[in-house]
Design an enzyme around this catalytic site. Structure first.
Site, PDB file in Angstrom:
ATOM      1  N   ILE A 266      39.351  48.530  37.691  1.00 39.85           N
ATOM      2  CA  ILE A 266      39.708  47.593  36.611  1.00 39.85           C
ATOM      3  C   ILE A 266      40.044  46.241  37.254  1.00 39.85           C
ATOM      4  O   ILE A 266      41.201  45.767  37.231  1.00 39.85           O
ATOM      5  CB  ILE A 266      40.879  48.146  35.780  1.00 39.85           C
ATOM      6  CG1 ILE A 266      40.644  49.608  35.416  1.00 39.85           C
ATOM      7  CG2 ILE A 266      41.064  47.307  34.514  1.00 39.85           C
ATOM      8  CD1 ILE A 266      39.409  49.849  34.557  1.00 39.85           C
ATOM      9  N   HIS A 267      39.011  45.625  37.816  1.00 42.19           N
ATOM     10  CA  HIS A 267      39.185  44.423  38.642  1.00 42.19           C
ATOM     11  C   HIS A 267      40.105  43.370  38.023  1.00 42.19           C
ATOM     12  O   HIS A 267      41.103  42.953  38.615  1.00 42.19           O
ATOM     13  CB  HIS A 267      37.821  43.752  38.868  1.00 42.19           C
ATOM     14  CG  HIS A 267      36.766  44.663  39.354  1.00 42.19           C
ATOM     15  ND1 HIS A 267      36.625  44.992  40.681  1.00 42.19           N
ATOM     16  CD2 HIS A 267      35.767  45.318  38.698  1.00 42.19           C
ATOM     17  CE1 HIS A 267      35.592  45.801  40.831  1.00 42.19           C
ATOM     18  NE2 HIS A 267      35.058  46.022  39.638  1.00 42.19           N
ATOM     19  N   ASP A 268      39.705  42.871  36.839  1.00 39.12           N
ATOM     20  CA  ASP A 268      40.351  41.676  36.292  1.00 39.12           C
ATOM     21  C   ASP A 268      41.833  41.882  35.980  1.00 39.12           C
ATOM     22  O   ASP A 268      42.627  40.928  36.074  1.00 39.12           O
ATOM     23  CB  ASP A 268      39.635  41.246  35.004  1.00 39.12           C
ATOM     24  CG  ASP A 268      38.217  40.791  35.269  1.00 39.12           C
ATOM     25  OD1 ASP A 268      37.909  40.448  36.427  1.00 39.12           O
ATOM     26  OD2 ASP A 268      37.410  40.783  34.324  1.00 39.12           O
TER      27      ASP A 268
END
Ligand code: BDR
Ligand code: CA
Length: 341
Positions: A266-268
């Site tokens: 869940i990068h962002d």
């Protein structure tokens, strides 16, 4: 300090232990924040954190083309705002194409619409017709406190804002950007998606003098959500929990097929969560250069060795994220989504 999961793609040299420099929001003094995004499954989860956490004061959301074309990312943003009950949130569409190059999208990750996998409500938000750059400038100028920008996609809108409003640069206290990588990229071996799409914009932003935290793949690949977290989201019993669980289910397919993982990254959300939790992300102070030439287009060249930096006349002015406490991240995200109806 909590134990941070080591980098899954470690370099052969250890990172020096560097203190974080991004401002930290508190309940008593929430950070004024603008998100610039291209939803995107992980963008949507980052917005949920920004709205749920009392340490942040989300002033507005601007939208850029990236994961999908601009009409899709704009619609997706407004649907996410509706899901999260943010009916009056100022929202504006920005750049439809990168500064110089043709648009490259990520339907192969996020689906054709950019946010496939769930049934989302009709769009909401207070649309600022003058566009993303004008909304950022208006909000920054009006804020009594310096504002933090959290760009979660290609940096096109932020570069255009910097070029159009040099007089407001000093009112941006920090940029917490999801993008880049110390190690391997995810579009090419050299480059992460957000910087690959618009490296020219990234070069403008990194040359602006605004303090930056670069939250790249070395950290965000440790921001894991999988079947266990989906079950926890379902158990919240709320609509947001169900929708985000469905979105995760779709997002997981890419990670399974591409990396063989049973979770997705869940990068962002890490770039936003870093602004509320001082124990979540490990950083190293470094100089970062953006490669514009074809072969390594969008590579973020990260250097933290003092003697090399001295020889090059460079300063270690960027906080580069190199680790995340995975369990703490999952708890923070599930808890944030659990706060919605
Ligand atoms: C980044 O690319 C996009 O697909 C995600 O939303 C994230 O911002 C990860 O490389
Ligand atoms: Ca994104």
């Amino acid at each position: 300090m909590s134990p941070l999961t080591p980098n899954p793609m470690p370099l052969s040299t250890p990172y020096p232990d560097s203190p974080r420099r991004a401002p930290l929001g508190t309940r008593a003094k929430p950070l004024p924040l603008i998100i610039d995004c291209d939803p995107g499954h992980d963008d949507a989860m980052a917005i949920a954190i920004a709205i749920a956490r009392p340490e942040l004061n989300l002033l507005g959301v601007t939208v850029v083309a990236g994961n999908s074309i601009l009409p899709n990312t704009f619609l997706n943003t407004r649907r996410v705002l509706a899901l999260l009950g943010a009916h009056d949130m100022p929202v504006a569409a920005g750049a439809a194409v990168p500064l110089v190059r043709p648009l490259f999208t990520a339907a192969y990750v996020h689906g054709e619409s950019g946010l496939e996998g769930a049934d989302l409500p009709e769009p909401a938000g207070r649309v600022h017709e003058a566009g993303a750059v004008d909304l950022i400038a208006t909000l920054v100028a009006a804020s009594p406190e310096p504002v933090v920008l959290a760009p979660l996609g290609p940096l096109t809108n932020i570069a255009l804002f910097i070029q159009a409003h040099p007089e407001l640069i000093s009112k941006v206290s920090h940029i917490s950007w999801m993008g880049g990588a110390v190690g391997e990229g995810n579009v090419t071996s050299a480059a992460e998606f957000n910087v690959y799409v618009d490296p020219d914009a990234a070069a403008v932003v990194f040359a602006s003098g605004i303090p930056i935290t670069m939250v790249g793949l070395d950290a965000t690949h440790l921001a894991k959500m999988g079947a266990a977290e989906r079950a926890r989201l379902e158990a919240t019993g709320n609509r947001a929990g169900r929708v985000f669980s469905d979105l995760l289910g779709f997002f997981e397919v890419f990670y399974q097929e591409r990396y063989g993982w049973d979770y997705c990254a869940i990068h962002d959300a890490v770039a936003v969560a870093h602004l509320v939790d001082p124990e979540l992300v490990a950083v190293v102070h470094a100089a970062v250069d953006i490669e514009l030439a074809d072969l390594q287009r969008g590579r973020t060249v990260v250097d933290w060795f003092p003697d090399r930096l001295r020889d090059r006349g460079r300063a270690a002015s960027v906080d580069v994220a190199v680790g995340v406490d995975s369990a703490r991240f999952a708890d923070l995200l599930v808890d944030a989504i659990g706060q919605f109806a």
